[in-house]
Design a protein around this motif. Structure first.
Motif, PDB file in Angstrom:
ATOM      1  N   CYS A   1      80.900  25.308  44.855  1.00 31.93           N
ATOM      2  CA  CYS A   1      80.809  24.971  46.279  1.00 31.93           C
ATOM      3  C   CYS A   1      80.418  23.501  46.417  1.00 31.93           C
ATOM      4  O   CYS A   1      79.410  23.081  45.853  1.00 31.93           O
ATOM      5  CB  CYS A   1      79.765  25.857  46.951  1.00 31.93           C
ATOM      6  SG  CYS A   1      79.348  25.293  48.634  1.00 31.93           S
TER       7      CYS A   1
ATOM      8  N   CYS B   1      81.627  29.481  51.829  1.00 32.64           N
ATOM      9  CA  CYS B   1      80.746  29.814  50.705  1.00 32.64           C
ATOM     10  C   CYS B   1      79.710  30.841  51.152  1.00 32.64           C
ATOM     11  O   CYS B   1      78.883  30.556  52.014  1.00 32.64           O
ATOM     12  CB  CYS B   1      80.052  28.549  50.202  1.00 32.64           C
ATOM     13  SG  CYS B   1      78.786  28.921  48.963  1.00 32.64           S
TER      14      CYS B   1
ATOM     15  N   ALA C   1      77.244  26.437  44.328  1.00 37.25           N
ATOM     16  CA  ALA C   1      77.324  27.831  43.869  1.00 37.25           C
ATOM     17  C   ALA C   1      78.598  28.089  43.068  1.00 37.25           C
ATOM     18  O   ALA C   1      79.689  27.675  43.448  1.00 37.25           O
ATOM     19  CB  ALA C   1      77.270  28.781  45.062  1.00 37.25           C
TER      20      ALA C   1
ATOM     21  N   CYS D   1      76.623  23.501  48.098  1.00 39.51           N
ATOM     22  CA  CYS D   1      75.422  23.994  47.409  1.00 39.51           C
ATOM     23  C   CYS D   1      75.618  24.119  45.906  1.00 39.51           C
ATOM     24  O   CYS D   1      74.663  24.415  45.182  1.00 39.51           O
ATOM     25  CB  CYS D   1      74.981  25.337  47.985  1.00 39.51           C
ATOM     26  SG  CYS D   1      76.048  26.727  47.549  1.00 39.51           S
TER      27      CYS D   1
ATOM     28  N   ALA E   1      77.212  31.783  49.542  1.00 40.53           N
ATOM     29  CA  ALA E   1      75.872  31.460  49.015  1.00 40.53           C
ATOM     30  C   ALA E   1      75.098  30.605  50.005  1.00 40.53           C
ATOM     31  O   ALA E   1      73.908  30.818  50.225  1.00 40.53           O
ATOM     32  CB  ALA E   1      75.986  30.759  47.665  1.00 40.53           C
ATOM     33  N   CYS E   2      75.768  29.602  50.627  1.00 43.25           N
ATOM     34  CA  CYS E   2      75.061  28.711  51.569  1.00 43.25           C
ATOM     35  C   CYS E   2      75.516  28.914  53.010  1.00 43.25           C
ATOM     36  O   CYS E   2      74.925  28.356  53.932  1.00 43.25           O
ATOM     37  CB  CYS E   2      75.243  27.249  51.153  1.00 43.25           C
ATOM     38  SG  CYS E   2      76.940  26.639  51.263  1.00 43.25           S
TER      39      CYS E   2
HETATM   40 ZN   LIG Z   1      77.716  26.872  49.102  1.00 47.27          ZN
END
Ligand SMILES: [Zn+2]
Length: 242
Positions: A49, A28, A54, A52, A30-31
Protein backbone atom coordinates in the motif's frame (compact mmCIF):
# COMPACT_ATOMS: atom_id res chain seq x y z
CA UNK A 1 19.27 -4.01 -2.53
CA UNK A 2 17.81 -4.41 -6.00
CA UNK A 3 14.46 -5.23 -4.43
CA UNK A 4 14.54 -2.06 -2.29
CA UNK A 5 15.47 0.17 -5.23
CA UNK A 6 12.67 -1.24 -7.39
CA UNK A 7 10.19 -0.84 -4.57
CA UNK A 8 11.04 2.82 -4.07
CA UNK A 9 10.92 3.63 -7.75
CA UNK A 10 7.52 2.12 -8.07
CA UNK A 11 6.30 3.81 -4.93
CA UNK A 12 7.52 7.14 -6.36
CA UNK A 13 5.70 6.41 -9.60
CA UNK A 14 2.49 5.80 -7.66
CA UNK A 15 2.95 9.12 -5.86
CA UNK A 16 3.48 10.83 -9.23
CA UNK A 17 0.33 9.25 -10.66
CA UNK A 18 -1.60 10.43 -7.63
CA UNK A 19 -0.13 13.96 -7.92
CA UNK A 20 -1.15 14.06 -11.57
CA UNK A 21 -4.73 13.41 -10.54
CA UNK A 22 -5.07 9.70 -11.27
CA UNK A 23 -8.35 8.36 -9.95
CA UNK A 24 -7.97 6.26 -6.80
CA UNK A 25 -9.88 3.17 -7.88
CA UNK A 26 -8.28 0.72 -5.44
CA UNK A 27 -8.39 0.61 -1.66
CA UNK A 28 -6.40 -0.65 1.30
CA UNK A 29 -8.31 -2.47 4.06
CA UNK A 30 -5.35 -2.00 6.43
CA UNK A 31 -5.41 1.83 6.51
CA UNK A 32 -8.80 2.47 4.89
CA UNK A 33 -7.35 4.80 2.24
CA UNK A 34 -8.31 4.91 -1.42
CA UNK A 35 -5.17 4.42 -3.52
CA UNK A 36 -4.16 4.62 -7.19
CA UNK A 37 -2.46 1.21 -7.03
CA UNK A 38 -0.01 -0.90 -5.01
CA UNK A 39 3.77 -0.88 -5.32
CA UNK A 40 5.83 -3.76 -6.62
CA UNK A 41 8.01 -5.91 -4.36
CA UNK A 42 10.01 -8.83 -5.67
CA UNK A 43 7.83 -10.76 -8.07
CA UNK A 44 4.54 -9.31 -6.85
CA UNK A 45 3.41 -6.32 -8.97
CA UNK A 46 0.71 -5.32 -6.45
CA UNK A 47 2.52 -5.81 -3.16
CA UNK A 48 2.48 -2.75 -0.95
CA UNK A 49 0.00 0.00 0.00
CA UNK A 50 1.52 3.36 -0.97
CA UNK A 51 -0.02 4.97 2.12
CA UNK A 52 0.66 2.51 4.95
CA UNK A 53 2.97 -0.07 3.35
CA UNK A 54 0.60 -2.99 4.11
CA UNK A 55 1.49 -6.24 2.32
CA UNK A 56 -1.07 -8.49 0.58
CA UNK A 57 -1.20 -10.75 3.64
CA UNK A 58 -1.73 -7.78 5.98
CA UNK A 59 -4.55 -6.59 3.72
CA UNK A 60 -6.05 -10.11 3.64
CA UNK A 61 -6.11 -10.27 7.45
CA UNK A 62 -7.74 -6.85 7.71
CA UNK A 63 -10.34 -7.78 5.11
CA UNK A 64 -11.20 -11.05 6.91
CA UNK A 65 -11.54 -9.22 10.24
CA UNK A 66 -13.54 -6.33 8.77
CA UNK A 67 -15.98 -8.77 7.17
CA UNK A 68 -16.33 -10.81 10.39
CA UNK A 69 -14.89 -13.97 8.85
CA UNK A 70 -12.37 -13.67 11.69
CA UNK A 71 -13.20 -12.35 15.14
CA UNK A 72 -10.58 -10.65 17.30
CA UNK A 73 -11.19 -11.78 20.93
CA UNK A 74 -10.96 -8.30 22.44
CA UNK A 75 -12.17 -9.55 25.83
CA UNK A 76 -9.44 -12.21 25.89
CA UNK A 77 -5.71 -12.85 25.60
CA UNK A 78 -3.71 -12.54 22.38
CA UNK A 79 -0.11 -13.60 21.74
CA UNK A 80 1.12 -11.68 18.68
CA UNK A 81 4.50 -12.90 17.43
CA UNK A 82 6.78 -10.68 15.33
CA UNK A 83 4.32 -7.74 15.36
CA UNK A 84 5.50 -5.96 12.20
CA UNK A 85 2.05 -5.18 10.83
CA UNK A 86 0.86 -1.90 12.35
CA UNK A 87 -2.80 -2.33 11.43
CA UNK A 88 -2.93 -5.67 13.26
CA UNK A 89 -1.10 -4.28 16.30
CA UNK A 90 -3.89 -1.65 16.47
CA UNK A 91 -6.63 -4.26 16.15
CA UNK A 92 -5.11 -6.82 18.55
CA UNK A 93 -3.97 -4.31 21.17
CA UNK A 94 -7.64 -3.59 21.87
CA UNK A 95 -7.64 -6.91 23.72
CA UNK A 96 -7.65 -6.79 27.49
CA UNK A 97 -4.55 -9.03 27.58
CA UNK A 98 -2.40 -8.22 24.54
CA UNK A 99 1.08 -9.75 24.42
CA UNK A 100 3.30 -8.58 21.55
CA UNK A 101 6.41 -10.78 21.48
CA UNK A 102 9.44 -11.93 19.57
CA UNK A 103 12.59 -13.96 20.06
CA UNK A 104 14.37 -10.61 19.67
CA UNK A 105 11.96 -8.01 21.13
CA UNK A 106 14.48 -5.17 20.78
CA UNK A 107 13.77 -5.08 17.03
CA UNK A 108 10.24 -3.73 17.63
CA UNK A 109 8.88 -0.41 18.86
CA UNK A 110 5.50 -1.86 19.95
CA UNK A 111 4.87 -1.01 23.64
CA UNK A 112 4.97 -3.97 26.03
CA UNK A 113 7.14 -6.23 23.85
CA UNK A 114 8.12 -9.48 25.54
CA UNK A 115 10.81 -12.03 24.78
CA UNK A 116 9.21 -15.30 23.69
CA UNK A 117 11.07 -18.29 22.27
CA UNK A 118 8.42 -20.47 20.64
CA UNK A 119 10.68 -23.52 21.04
CA UNK A 120 10.45 -22.97 24.83
CA UNK A 121 6.86 -21.65 25.08
CA UNK A 122 5.56 -23.52 28.14
CA UNK A 123 2.30 -21.73 28.93
CA UNK A 124 -0.92 -23.75 28.98
CA UNK A 125 -4.57 -22.75 28.36
CA UNK A 126 -3.53 -19.08 28.38
CA UNK A 127 -4.47 -17.49 25.02
CA UNK A 128 -7.64 -17.02 22.98
CA UNK A 129 -5.64 -16.10 19.88
CA UNK A 130 -2.14 -16.76 18.64
CA UNK A 131 -1.00 -14.87 15.54
CA UNK A 132 2.22 -15.47 13.65
CA UNK A 133 2.81 -14.31 10.08
CA UNK A 134 6.06 -15.44 8.46
CA UNK A 135 7.43 -16.88 11.71
CA UNK A 136 7.15 -20.67 11.39
CA UNK A 137 9.74 -20.86 8.61
CA UNK A 138 12.29 -19.51 11.13
CA UNK A 139 11.82 -22.01 13.98
CA UNK A 140 14.18 -24.98 14.30
CA UNK A 141 11.47 -27.61 14.99
CA UNK A 142 8.02 -26.61 13.77
CA UNK A 143 6.32 -29.82 14.97
CA UNK A 144 7.48 -28.99 18.49
CA UNK A 145 6.42 -25.34 18.16
CA UNK A 146 2.96 -26.27 16.84
CA UNK A 147 2.43 -28.48 19.90
CA UNK A 148 3.58 -25.62 22.15
CA UNK A 149 1.10 -23.25 20.48
CA UNK A 150 -1.67 -25.84 20.87
CA UNK A 151 -0.94 -26.14 24.59
CA UNK A 152 -0.71 -22.36 25.09
CA UNK A 153 -4.20 -21.85 23.64
CA UNK A 154 -7.40 -22.18 25.61
CA UNK A 155 -9.84 -24.84 24.36
CA UNK A 156 -11.63 -23.20 21.41
CA UNK A 157 -8.73 -20.78 20.95
CA UNK A 158 -7.37 -20.12 17.48
CA UNK A 159 -3.93 -19.86 15.88
CA UNK A 160 -3.80 -17.74 12.72
CA UNK A 161 -0.72 -18.75 10.76
CA UNK A 162 0.70 -17.40 7.50
CA UNK A 163 3.89 -18.74 5.93
CA UNK A 164 5.65 -18.29 2.59
CA UNK A 165 4.31 -21.06 0.33
CA UNK A 166 5.32 -22.78 -2.86
CA UNK A 167 3.41 -25.46 -4.78
CA UNK A 168 5.84 -28.29 -3.96
CA UNK A 169 5.97 -30.34 -0.74
CA UNK A 170 7.61 -28.71 2.28
CA UNK A 171 11.39 -28.85 2.25
CA UNK A 172 13.02 -28.83 5.69
CA UNK A 173 16.49 -27.60 6.54
CA UNK A 174 18.34 -26.68 9.70
CA UNK A 175 20.58 -23.97 11.08
CA UNK A 176 23.54 -26.28 10.31
CA UNK A 177 23.11 -25.29 6.66
CA UNK A 178 25.22 -22.21 5.76
CA UNK A 179 23.17 -18.98 5.49
CA UNK A 180 23.92 -18.52 1.77
CA UNK A 181 22.59 -21.98 1.03
CA UNK A 182 19.51 -21.35 3.16
CA UNK A 183 18.89 -18.17 1.18
CA UNK A 184 19.16 -20.12 -2.08
CA UNK A 185 16.97 -23.02 -0.93
CA UNK A 186 14.46 -21.27 1.32
CA UNK A 187 14.39 -17.71 -0.04
CA UNK A 188 15.96 -15.94 2.94
CA UNK A 189 19.16 -16.49 4.95
CA UNK A 190 17.34 -16.96 8.28
CA UNK A 191 14.67 -19.40 7.01
CA UNK A 192 15.15 -23.08 7.80
CA UNK A 193 12.44 -24.48 5.57
CA UNK A 194 10.18 -23.73 2.63
CA UNK A 195 6.57 -24.69 3.18
CA UNK A 196 4.23 -26.23 0.70
CA UNK A 197 0.49 -26.93 0.96
CA UNK A 198 1.28 -29.88 3.29
CA UNK A 199 1.85 -27.34 6.08
CA UNK A 200 -1.82 -28.18 6.71
CA UNK A 201 -0.90 -31.76 7.63
CA UNK A 202 1.60 -30.57 10.25
CA UNK A 203 -1.01 -28.30 11.83
CA UNK A 204 -3.57 -31.12 12.02
CA UNK A 205 -0.92 -33.52 13.39
CA UNK A 206 -0.46 -31.14 16.34
CA UNK A 207 -4.14 -31.64 17.26
CA UNK A 208 -5.79 -28.65 15.60
CA UNK A 209 -8.94 -28.43 13.52
CA UNK A 210 -7.99 -26.50 10.41
CA UNK A 211 -9.65 -24.16 7.94
CA UNK A 212 -7.62 -22.79 5.03
CA UNK A 213 -8.67 -19.37 3.77
CA UNK A 214 -7.00 -18.55 0.47
CA UNK A 215 -7.32 -15.14 -1.14
CA UNK A 216 -8.11 -16.89 -4.43
CA UNK A 217 -11.44 -17.98 -2.93
CA UNK A 218 -12.58 -14.39 -2.32
CA UNK A 219 -14.93 -12.64 -4.76
CA UNK A 220 -12.86 -11.46 -7.75
CA UNK A 221 -13.98 -7.81 -7.60
CA UNK A 222 -13.13 -7.56 -3.90
CA UNK A 223 -9.83 -9.34 -4.42
CA UNK A 224 -8.95 -6.88 -7.20
CA UNK A 225 -10.04 -3.78 -5.28
CA UNK A 226 -7.81 -4.62 -2.29
CA UNK A 227 -5.16 -6.59 -4.27
CA UNK A 228 -5.53 -9.49 -1.83
CA UNK A 229 -3.16 -12.44 -1.94
CA UNK A 230 -1.81 -15.23 0.30
CA UNK A 231 -3.36 -17.97 2.41
CA UNK A 232 -4.35 -18.03 6.07
CA UNK A 233 -4.13 -21.29 8.01
CA UNK A 234 -6.81 -20.90 10.67
CA UNK A 235 -6.17 -23.55 13.30
CA UNK A 236 -8.54 -24.14 16.19
CA UNK A 237 -7.85 -26.04 19.38
CA UNK A 238 -10.87 -28.32 19.87
CA UNK A 239 -13.14 -27.77 22.84
CA UNK A 240 -14.53 -24.65 24.41
CA UNK A 241 -17.87 -23.09 23.67
CA UNK A 242 -17.13 -21.33 20.35
ZN1 LIG B 1 -2.82 1.05 3.47
Amino acid sequence: MAKAAGKHLTRAMLAARKAMGARANRACPACGKAVVGFFRYGGNAEWGCPDCGASPRERLMNHLIATNVLRVPVEGAILHMAPNEGSLVRRFSAASDYVPADLDPGRYSVPGMRQVDLMALAEADRYDLFYASHVMEHVPDDHHVLRNIWRALKPGGEAWLIVPLWDKPTEDGSFDIPPRERERRFGQWDHVRQYGPDFADRIRAAGFDLEEIDASGIDADVRHLFALDDRLFRARKPGGTA
